[in-house]
Structure formats: C-alpha cells, structure tokens
Design an enzyme around this catalytic site. Structure first.
Site, PDB file in Angstrom:
ATOM      1  CE  LYS A  64      -3.554  -2.454   2.324  1.00 53.28           C
ATOM      2  NZ  LYS A  64      -4.628  -2.472   3.620  1.00 53.28           N
ATOM      3  CG  HIS A 120      -4.996  -6.421  -0.301  1.00 54.83           C
ATOM      4  ND1 HIS A 120      -6.183  -6.592   0.517  1.00 54.83           N
ATOM      5  CD2 HIS A 120      -4.896  -7.129  -1.223  1.00 54.83           C
ATOM      6  CE1 HIS A 120      -6.776  -7.325  -0.208  1.00 54.83           C
ATOM      7  NE2 HIS A 120      -6.266  -7.747  -1.454  1.00 54.83           N
ATOM      8  CB  THR A 166      -6.908  -6.469   9.570  1.00 50.74           C
ATOM      9  OG1 THR A 166      -7.284  -7.703   8.629  1.00 50.74           O
ATOM     10  CG2 THR A 166      -7.229  -5.324   8.656  1.00 50.74           C
ATOM     11  CG  PHE A 224     -13.946   0.582   6.840  1.00 49.63           C
ATOM     12  CD1 PHE A 224     -13.338   0.059   5.653  1.00 49.63           C
ATOM     13  CD2 PHE A 224     -14.658  -0.246   7.775  1.00 49.63           C
ATOM     14  CE1 PHE A 224     -13.187  -1.409   5.642  1.00 49.63           C
ATOM     15  CE2 PHE A 224     -14.679  -1.805   7.397  1.00 49.63           C
ATOM     16  CZ  PHE A 224     -14.051  -2.285   6.249  1.00 49.63           C
ATOM     17  CE1 TYR A 226      -8.802  -3.102  -0.288  1.00 49.14           C
ATOM     18  CE2 TYR A 226      -8.507  -1.040  -1.159  1.00 49.14           C
ATOM     19  CZ  TYR A 226      -8.111  -1.938  -0.376  1.00 49.14           C
ATOM     20  OH  TYR A 226      -6.778  -1.960   0.049  1.00 49.14           O
ATOM     21  NE  ARG A 248      -1.787  -5.725   7.383  1.00 53.40           N
ATOM     22  CZ  ARG A 248      -2.817  -6.397   6.784  1.00 53.40           C
ATOM     23  NH1 ARG A 248      -3.195  -7.379   7.386  1.00 53.40           N
ATOM     24  NH2 ARG A 248      -3.348  -6.210   5.615  1.00 53.40           N
ATOM     25  CG  ASN A 297      -3.306  -2.551   6.963  1.00 47.17           C
ATOM     26  OD1 ASN A 297      -2.969  -2.184   5.819  1.00 47.17           O
ATOM     27  ND2 ASN A 297      -4.332  -3.095   7.257  1.00 47.17           N
ATOM     28  NE  ARG A 343      -5.260 -12.883   5.023  1.00 43.95           N
ATOM     29  CZ  ARG A 343      -5.859 -12.005   4.965  1.00 43.95           C
ATOM     30  NH1 ARG A 343      -5.603 -10.951   3.936  1.00 43.95           N
ATOM     31  NH2 ARG A 343      -6.786 -11.389   5.902  1.00 43.95           N
ATOM     32  CD  GLU A 389      -7.614  -9.430  -3.905  1.00 44.51           C
ATOM     33  OE1 GLU A 389      -8.416  -8.754  -3.138  1.00 44.51           O
ATOM     34  OE2 GLU A 389      -6.610 -10.232  -3.579  1.00 44.51           O
TER      35      GLU A 389
END
Length: 148
Positions: free
Chosen positions: A9, A115, A91, A57, A49, A102, A112, A85, A126
């Site tokens: 990100k 993704h 998250t 949010f 998204y 993270r 964070n 993950r 995706e």
C-alpha cells in the site's frame, strides 16, 4: 501451485519497505509471477474493494489507496494464500505477532502497509483485475531445492 495477490500500500511504498517485503516472500521460497508499480484512480480502487463497499470505512479506504503509488504483485507457491497471510499478519497491527510485516512495521489499522488475498476466489478476482494480460510463466532454478 496456488497464486495470491499481494499489494504494498502507499504507506509501505513511501516508507521504503518494498524490498523488505519482497525479500520475505522470496526467502520463504515463493515465486514472483508479476509485479508493477501503479497509481490507482478512485474508480479502480472501488473495483478492488468492491466487497467492502457497504462498510462505513469504505470511502476512507479508497482515499488511502489512491493517496500514493502501490506495488501490485502475484506470488505463487504451495499454500501461498494462507502462508502469505501469516507473513503479513493480522489486519490490525496491534494484533500482529512480531516477525510479521504488520507486526514489525505498522501501528495503525488505517496504515497497515500491505494487502493480501484471503481466499482462492479473491486471489483470482484480484489477479484478473490487476493483471488482465496475465503474468510471467517461469520456474526458478531453486524450485527443486524448495519443493519435494
């Protein structure tokens, strides 16, 4: 072999963590199949998204993703979605263990770093969205040293 979509990100790019994140996936033994840096527009962010569009949010998340360049990647390997993950962490960074991306680099949930696809279905969607022309098909010479 399974594939996953990973996006660094804007905060991860701005903080100079691209190489560190790539190194973690490479050191695990996963194969990079596609990578590009992109500036994301609002419409594209909304598509990415889409499953979160009803969440309160959502607009803040879209604004965050379009705030700077991202690095989009496709990684391949055995159990790459679940393992990816684990490498990424929870998250909410405060719930992430030290040693995860993270857990090591993020403080705020809204910043964070990264993704990662959460299922085979989301990975397919995706990857198709971000890499419509496909990815590079190759095999590392290390493949035999990683997999039985």
């Amino acid at each position: 072999m399974e594939q996953t979509f990973i996006m660094i990100k804007p905060d991860g790019v701005q903080r100079g963590l691209v190489g560190e994140i790539i190194a973690r996936f490479e050191k695990k033994g996963f194969c990079l199949r596609g990578m590009k840096m992109a500036s994301v527009d609002k419409s594209f962010a909304g598509k990415h998204y889409q499953d979160l569009s009803t969440k309160p949010f959502f607009n803040k998340l879209v604004d965050y993703i379009i705030s700077g360049p991202v690095v989009a990647m496709v990684w391949e390997g055995k159990n790459v979605i679940a393992t990816g993950r684990k490498i990424i962490g929870m998250t909410n960074p405060s719930d992430s263990a030290p040693g995860t991306i993270r857990g090591d680099f993020a403080i705020e949930m809204g910043r964070n770093i990264i993704h990662g696809s959460d299922s085979v279905e989301s990975a397919r969607k995706e990857i198709a969205l971000w890499f419509p022309d496909g990815t590079v098909n190759w095999q590392s010479s290390l493949h035999g040293w990683i997999y039985e």
